[in-house]
Design a protein around this motif. Structure first.
Motif, short mmCIF file in Angstrom:
data_model
loop_
_atom_site.label_atom_id
_atom_site.label_comp_id
_atom_site.label_asym_id
_atom_site.label_seq_id
_atom_site.Cartn_x
_atom_site.Cartn_y
_atom_site.Cartn_z
N SER A 1 9.08 -6.70 5.96
CA SER A 1 8.05 -6.18 5.99
C SER A 1 7.18 -6.96 7.05
CB SER A 1 6.95 -5.90 4.65
OG SER A 1 7.78 -4.85 3.95
N HIS B 1 1.49 -1.14 8.58
CA HIS B 1 2.35 -1.92 7.70
C HIS B 1 3.74 -1.23 7.71
CE1 HIS B 1 3.49 -4.73 4.42
NE2 HIS B 1 4.26 -3.83 4.24
N GLU C 1 -0.54 -1.79 3.38
CA GLU C 1 0.27 -2.25 2.54
C GLU C 1 0.04 -1.73 1.24
OE1 GLU C 1 2.11 -6.69 1.15
OE2 GLU C 1 0.29 -6.45 2.21
N SER D 1 6.07 -10.67 4.47
CA SER D 1 5.02 -10.18 5.24
C SER D 1 4.79 -11.01 6.54
CB SER D 1 3.89 -9.80 4.70
OG SER D 1 4.09 -8.72 3.73
#
Length: 128
Positions: free
Chosen positions: A89, A5, A60, A125
């Motif tokens: 991210s 991540h 994450e 994300s």
């Protein structure tokens, strides 16, 4: 499922008077990140007047454990008065280079300004 991540940020200080407050928060936050459980990489870069961070995490969940604790939590609270910037991210199978991370930030980054403080708790994300 991706192996890492990744989080990349870019902050532009609101003025020279913000520099002291920025460094008062940045240095402890960086130390906290480097020592955090689940960190793979914590790096910083100043490019074109923008202060960037690149962190790579085992998951994450590990990143979120760091995000709202300790020195970094204090930095998030101080952010609207110090700087404007963006964050992004994403999931990755490899540790990305700065060039790759900054390109993703440029294309996909979520911008935060004084008026968008409520957005700070969100990250975008994307899986690769």
């Amino acid at each position: 499922m991706a192996r890492y991540h990744v989080s990349v940020t870019g902050l532009r200080l609101k003025g020279w008077f913000s520099a002291f407050r920025f460094w008062r928060h940045a240095a402890p936050s960086y130390s906290q990140a480097k020592a955090a459980k689940g960190i793979v990489l914590a790096d910083v870069l100043k490019k074109d007047g923008i202060h960037h961070t690149l962190t790579v995490w085992e998951s994450e969940t590990a990143m979120k454990r760091f995000l709202y604790r300790g020195a970094h939590r204090k930095a998030i609270r101080a952010f609207p008065e110090i700087a404007e910037g963006s964050t992004y991210s994403f999931q990755s199978d490899v540790v990305p280079s700065w060039d790759v991370a900054l390109e993703k930030l440029k294309i996909h980054g979520r911008i935060y300004t004084q008026g968008s403080r409520d957005q700070q708790s969100s990250t975008v994300s994307q899986s690769e």
